[in-house]
Enzyme design. Structure first.
Site, PDB file in Angstrom:
ATOM      1  N   ALA A  14       6.817  -5.140   5.122  1.00  0.00           N
ATOM      2  CA  ALA A  14       6.619  -5.552   6.516  1.00  0.00           C
ATOM      3  C   ALA A  14       5.613  -6.690   6.548  1.00  0.00           C
ATOM      4  O   ALA A  14       4.843  -6.884   5.601  1.00  0.00           O
ATOM      5  CB  ALA A  14       6.088  -4.373   7.347  1.00  0.00           C
ATOM      6  N   THR A  48       2.343  -7.342   7.936  1.00  0.00           N
ATOM      7  CA  THR A  48       1.331  -6.411   8.456  1.00  0.00           C
ATOM      8  C   THR A  48       0.015  -7.086   8.857  1.00  0.00           C
ATOM      9  O   THR A  48      -0.947  -6.399   9.182  1.00  0.00           O
ATOM     10  CB  THR A  48       1.024  -5.315   7.404  1.00  0.00           C
ATOM     11  OG1 THR A  48       0.625  -5.956   6.190  1.00  0.00           O
ATOM     12  CG2 THR A  48       2.234  -4.444   7.146  1.00  0.00           C
ATOM     13  N   GLN A  78       0.831  -1.210   0.000  1.00  0.00           N
ATOM     14  CA  GLN A  78       0.000   0.000   0.000  1.00  0.00           C
ATOM     15  C   GLN A  78       0.867   1.264   0.000  1.00  0.00           C
ATOM     16  O   GLN A  78       0.716   2.149  -0.838  1.00  0.00           O
ATOM     17  CB  GLN A  78      -0.880  -0.044   1.257  1.00  0.00           C
ATOM     18  CG  GLN A  78      -1.684   1.181   1.518  1.00  0.00           C
ATOM     19  CD  GLN A  78      -2.681   0.972   2.638  1.00  0.00           C
ATOM     20  OE1 GLN A  78      -3.877   1.090   2.400  1.00  0.00           O
ATOM     21  NE2 GLN A  78      -2.220   0.674   3.829  1.00  0.00           N
ATOM     22  N   LYS A 128       7.426  -5.096  15.553  1.00  0.00           N
ATOM     23  CA  LYS A 128       7.781  -3.796  14.965  1.00  0.00           C
ATOM     24  C   LYS A 128       8.685  -3.006  15.914  1.00  0.00           C
ATOM     25  O   LYS A 128       9.609  -2.319  15.470  1.00  0.00           O
ATOM     26  CB  LYS A 128       6.513  -2.996  14.642  1.00  0.00           C
ATOM     27  CG  LYS A 128       5.651  -3.565  13.516  1.00  0.00           C
ATOM     28  CD  LYS A 128       6.319  -3.540  12.151  1.00  0.00           C
ATOM     29  CE  LYS A 128       6.454  -2.157  11.584  1.00  0.00           C
ATOM     30  NZ  LYS A 128       7.030  -2.199  10.193  1.00  0.00           N
ATOM     31  N   TYR A 188       2.438  -8.448  16.609  1.00  0.00           N
ATOM     32  CA  TYR A 188       2.841  -7.488  15.562  1.00  0.00           C
ATOM     33  C   TYR A 188       3.531  -6.283  16.184  1.00  0.00           C
ATOM     34  O   TYR A 188       4.617  -5.876  15.732  1.00  0.00           O
ATOM     35  CB  TYR A 188       1.592  -7.057  14.778  1.00  0.00           C
ATOM     36  CG  TYR A 188       1.798  -5.882  13.849  1.00  0.00           C
ATOM     37  CD1 TYR A 188       2.469  -6.011  12.640  1.00  0.00           C
ATOM     38  CD2 TYR A 188       1.301  -4.610  14.191  1.00  0.00           C
ATOM     39  CE1 TYR A 188       2.652  -4.926  11.798  1.00  0.00           C
ATOM     40  CE2 TYR A 188       1.485  -3.522  13.341  1.00  0.00           C
ATOM     41  CZ  TYR A 188       2.152  -3.681  12.152  1.00  0.00           C
ATOM     42  OH  TYR A 188       2.338  -2.598  11.315  1.00  0.00           O
ATOM     43  N   TRP A 248      -2.916   3.864  11.152  1.00  0.00           N
ATOM     44  CA  TRP A 248      -4.181   3.837  10.408  1.00  0.00           C
ATOM     45  C   TRP A 248      -3.982   4.251   8.938  1.00  0.00           C
ATOM     46  O   TRP A 248      -4.629   5.164   8.433  1.00  0.00           O
ATOM     47  CB  TRP A 248      -5.213   4.753  11.089  1.00  0.00           C
ATOM     48  CG  TRP A 248      -5.643   4.319  12.454  1.00  0.00           C
ATOM     49  CD1 TRP A 248      -4.936   3.575  13.366  1.00  0.00           C
ATOM     50  CD2 TRP A 248      -6.891   4.629  13.094  1.00  0.00           C
ATOM     51  NE1 TRP A 248      -5.666   3.405  14.514  1.00  0.00           N
ATOM     52  CE2 TRP A 248      -6.858   4.046  14.385  1.00  0.00           C
ATOM     53  CE3 TRP A 248      -8.021   5.357  12.718  1.00  0.00           C
ATOM     54  CZ2 TRP A 248      -7.912   4.155  15.288  1.00  0.00           C
ATOM     55  CZ3 TRP A 248      -9.079   5.471  13.621  1.00  0.00           C
ATOM     56  CH2 TRP A 248      -9.030   4.872  14.877  1.00  0.00           C
ATOM     57  N   TYR A 270       9.675   2.195   8.438  1.00  0.00           N
ATOM     58  CA  TYR A 270       8.380   2.587   9.004  1.00  0.00           C
ATOM     59  C   TYR A 270       8.022   1.689  10.177  1.00  0.00           C
ATOM     60  O   TYR A 270       8.208   0.470  10.122  1.00  0.00           O
ATOM     61  CB  TYR A 270       7.281   2.513   7.933  1.00  0.00           C
ATOM     62  CG  TYR A 270       7.574   3.452   6.787  1.00  0.00           C
ATOM     63  CD1 TYR A 270       7.261   4.806   6.882  1.00  0.00           C
ATOM     64  CD2 TYR A 270       8.225   3.007   5.645  1.00  0.00           C
ATOM     65  CE1 TYR A 270       7.581   5.691   5.859  1.00  0.00           C
ATOM     66  CE2 TYR A 270       8.549   3.874   4.615  1.00  0.00           C
ATOM     67  CZ  TYR A 270       8.220   5.216   4.731  1.00  0.00           C
ATOM     68  OH  TYR A 270       8.545   6.083   3.718  1.00  0.00           O
TER      69      TYR A 270
HETATM   70  N1  LIG Z   1      -1.358  -0.289   7.246  1.00  0.00           N
HETATM   71  C1  LIG Z   1      -1.363   0.386   8.400  1.00  0.00           C
HETATM   72  O1  LIG Z   1      -2.432   0.774   8.920  1.00  0.00           O
HETATM   73  C2  LIG Z   1      -0.065   0.717   9.093  1.00  0.00           C
HETATM   74  C3  LIG Z   1      -0.129   1.395  10.324  1.00  0.00           C
HETATM   75  C4  LIG Z   1       1.073   1.710  10.962  1.00  0.00           C
HETATM   76  C5  LIG Z   1       2.268   1.370  10.380  1.00  0.00           C
HETATM   77  N2  LIG Z   1       2.301   0.685   9.212  1.00  0.00           N
HETATM   78  C6  LIG Z   1       3.603   0.331   8.649  1.00  0.00           C
HETATM   79  O2  LIG Z   1       3.715   0.957   7.388  1.00  0.00           O
HETATM   80  C7  LIG Z   1       4.529   0.158   6.522  1.00  0.00           C
HETATM   81  C8  LIG Z   1       3.819  -0.075   5.206  1.00  0.00           C
HETATM   82  O3  LIG Z   1       2.613  -0.796   5.473  1.00  0.00           O
HETATM   83  P1  LIG Z   1       1.521  -1.045   4.332  1.00  0.00           P
HETATM   84  O4  LIG Z   1       0.223  -0.586   4.862  1.00  0.00           O
HETATM   85  O5  LIG Z   1       1.998  -0.528   3.022  1.00  0.00           O
HETATM   86  O6  LIG Z   1       1.530  -2.643   4.308  1.00  0.00           O
HETATM   87  P2  LIG Z   1       1.210  -3.668   3.132  1.00  0.00           P
HETATM   88  O7  LIG Z   1       0.262  -3.059   2.158  1.00  0.00           O
HETATM   89  O8  LIG Z   1       0.838  -4.947   3.811  1.00  0.00           O
HETATM   90  O9  LIG Z   1       2.597  -3.821   2.391  1.00  0.00           O
HETATM   91  C9  LIG Z   1       3.643  -4.570   2.944  1.00  0.00           C
HETATM   92  C10 LIG Z   1       4.512  -5.072   1.828  1.00  0.00           C
HETATM   93  O10 LIG Z   1       5.525  -5.898   2.418  1.00  0.00           O
HETATM   94  C11 LIG Z   1       5.704  -7.027   1.598  1.00  0.00           C
HETATM   95  N3  LIG Z   1       6.198  -8.196   2.296  1.00  0.00           N
HETATM   96  C12 LIG Z   1       5.598  -8.881   3.297  1.00  0.00           C
HETATM   97  N4  LIG Z   1       6.331  -9.967   3.616  1.00  0.00           N
HETATM   98  C13 LIG Z   1       7.417  -9.951   2.798  1.00  0.00           C
HETATM   99  C14 LIG Z   1       8.527 -10.804   2.626  1.00  0.00           C
HETATM  100  N5  LIG Z   1       8.659 -11.928   3.344  1.00  0.00           N
HETATM  101  N6  LIG Z   1       9.449 -10.494   1.690  1.00  0.00           N
HETATM  102  C15 LIG Z   1       9.319  -9.394   0.928  1.00  0.00           C
HETATM  103  N7  LIG Z   1       8.274  -8.536   1.034  1.00  0.00           N
HETATM  104  C16 LIG Z   1       7.338  -8.822   1.954  1.00  0.00           C
HETATM  105  C17 LIG Z   1       4.315  -7.332   1.061  1.00  0.00           C
HETATM  106  O11 LIG Z   1       4.448  -8.122  -0.079  1.00  0.00           O
HETATM  107  P3  LIG Z   1       3.311  -9.167  -0.504  1.00  0.00           P
HETATM  108  O12 LIG Z   1       2.282  -8.331  -1.197  1.00  0.00           O
HETATM  109  O13 LIG Z   1       4.018 -10.132  -1.385  1.00  0.00           O
HETATM  110  O14 LIG Z   1       2.799  -9.794   0.768  1.00  0.00           O
HETATM  111  C18 LIG Z   1       3.771  -5.926   0.793  1.00  0.00           C
HETATM  112  O15 LIG Z   1       4.123  -5.515  -0.495  1.00  0.00           O
HETATM  113  C19 LIG Z   1       4.864  -1.110   7.322  1.00  0.00           C
HETATM  114  O16 LIG Z   1       6.115  -0.968   7.943  1.00  0.00           O
HETATM  115  C20 LIG Z   1       3.773  -1.148   8.381  1.00  0.00           C
HETATM  116  O17 LIG Z   1       4.194  -1.853   9.532  1.00  0.00           O
HETATM  117  C21 LIG Z   1       1.164   0.369   8.546  1.00  0.00           C
END
Ligand SMILES: NC(=O)c1ccc[n+]([C@@H]2O[C@H](COP(=O)([O-])OP(=O)(O)OC[C@H]3O[C@@H](n4cnc5c(N)ncnc54)[C@H](OP(=O)(O)O)[C@@H]3O)[C@@H](O)[C@H]2O)c1
Length: 312
Positions: A82, A84, A18, A151, A147, A172, A121
């Site tokens: 990550a 997630t 995302q 993190k 989780y 969020w 992040y």
């Molecule tokens: N979403 C939220 O509400 C939120 C809130 C606070 C912080 N964050 C942080 O923001 C950052 C971005 O989150 P996001 O919302 O963009 O998450 P996301 O949409 O789940 O994207 C995470 C990415 O990481 C990849 N990934 C997961 N496991 C992997 C692995 N083993 N090897 C290589 N790539 C891998 C996933 O690939 P696949 O598609 O192949 O699984 C996906 O492309 C993260 O650090 C998250 O912890 C997110």
């Protein structure tokens, strides 16, 4: 960023996620074509004009990231990858820890060795959620989920590596694409007349395109260390859902709004506990870099406008 770019390429990890997709767009708009890494090696969302994909790099495999960095010798690594899946992590703690902590430690060690800068992040879920004012960077963490613990271990491992690094804690996150609360609500809103949404978890919904733009500004401003990055204002998931439905009906994305019943978290049990209070104080980032996100409602309007513009 120009001085960084003279030293080597930009590597974007998690380019299909995302936030990764929005980072990729923001980098291209700034005239920077990053090298993009995904778990599978496929890069389905790459715009036609864009950056080359790389061989698959699965962060679950020890050494994979070290080998990738040694191969391409980046000047800057932006880690949007990550584990997630907050609820699934409760039954896969080893995998969550591997990707969110051990791979980040590996990233820090390799970056330190190569002299690369890392942007990473983290999350509001490092906090217990019993705060009474917006959390600052120096407030004591106390994660209540696998989780959140993974993190927190990741941010600490990166800091301990000695690599030049910027870690932004987010909360969020959503976008017009990918799996997120906004898109789930729009789907449910099209299928149901009534929904129940928790009203006792408080935070600030954050559009991924704002995070991407703020990241590039913070890099340009030379920010290093740990910062919170969240919009102004706060709401509950229930308040967020109501705002989504009002905005979606106004733009013709839904014919009518469902009724949204406010429920306590106890009425919606999930495998992972979530912090009740997720509000992050982003004052330090603003003071040090001038980066300040507007109110979360402005971001929601922007993302709903994006969806309306893309609707058939
Ligand atoms: N979403 C939220 O509400 C939120 C809130 C606070 C912080 N964050 C942080 O923001 C950052 C971005 O989150 P996001 O919302 O963009 O998450 P996301 O949409 O789940 O994207 C995470 C990415 O990481 C990849 N990934 C997961 N496991 C992997 C692995 N083993 N090897 C290589 N790539 C891998 C996933 O690939 P696949 O598609 O192949 O699984 C996906 O492309 C993260 O650090 C998250 O912890 C997110």
């Amino acid at each position: 960023m120009a001085d960084l770019l003279e030293r080597g390429p930009v590597l974007l990890l998690g380019a299909e996620g995302q936030l990764g997709r929005e980072l990729h767009r923001a980098l291209l708009r700034s005239g920077i074509a990053p090298l993009c890494s995904t778990r599978s090696g496929e890069f389905r969302h790459a715009p036609s004009s864009s950056s080359p994909g790389l061989p698959a790099c699965d962060l679950a495999v020890p050494g994979a990231l070290t080998a990738l960095l040694a191969d391409i010798r980046p000047a800057l690594v932006i880690n949007a990858a990550a584990y997630t899946a907050v609820d699934r992590a409760e039954s896969e703690p080893g995998l969550a820890r591997r990707i969110n902590a051990e791979a980040v430690a590996e990233l820090g060690t390799a970056a330190k060795e190569l002299g690369a800068t890392v942007v990473h992040y983290s999350t509001d879920y490092v906090f217990a959620g019993d705060g009474t004012r917006p959390y600052r960077e120096d407030d004591a963490p106390g994660p209540v989920s696998v989780y959140g613990r993974s993190k927190l271990a990741g941010e600490r491992a990166l800091a301990a590596s000695g690599a030049e690094a910027l870690t932004l804690r987010l909360a969020w996150v959503y976008a017009a694409h990918s799996a997120n609360f906004l898109r789930t609500m729009l789907r449910f809103g099209a299928e149901r007349d009534a929904l129940r949404v928790v009203a006792d978890q408080i935070g600030a919904p954050t559009p991924a395109h704002w995070i991407a733009a703020a990241t590039l500004k913070a890099i340009d401003a030379g920010a290093r260390g740990l910062y919170h990055l969240a919009p102004q204002g706060e709401t509950s998931w229930h308040g967020y859902a109501e705002a989504i439905f009002i905005g979606a009906v106004a733009r013709g994305l839904l014919p009518k709004a469902p009724t949204v019943e406010a429920i306590p978290s106890t009425a919606y049990p999930t495998p992972a506990a979530r912090p009740a209070w997720s509000v992050l104080d982003s004052g330090a980032l603003e003071r040090d870099t001038g980066v300040r996100l507007p109110n979360w409602r402005v971001g929601l309007d922007e993302v709903l406008d994006q969806l309306a513009a893309a609707a058939p």
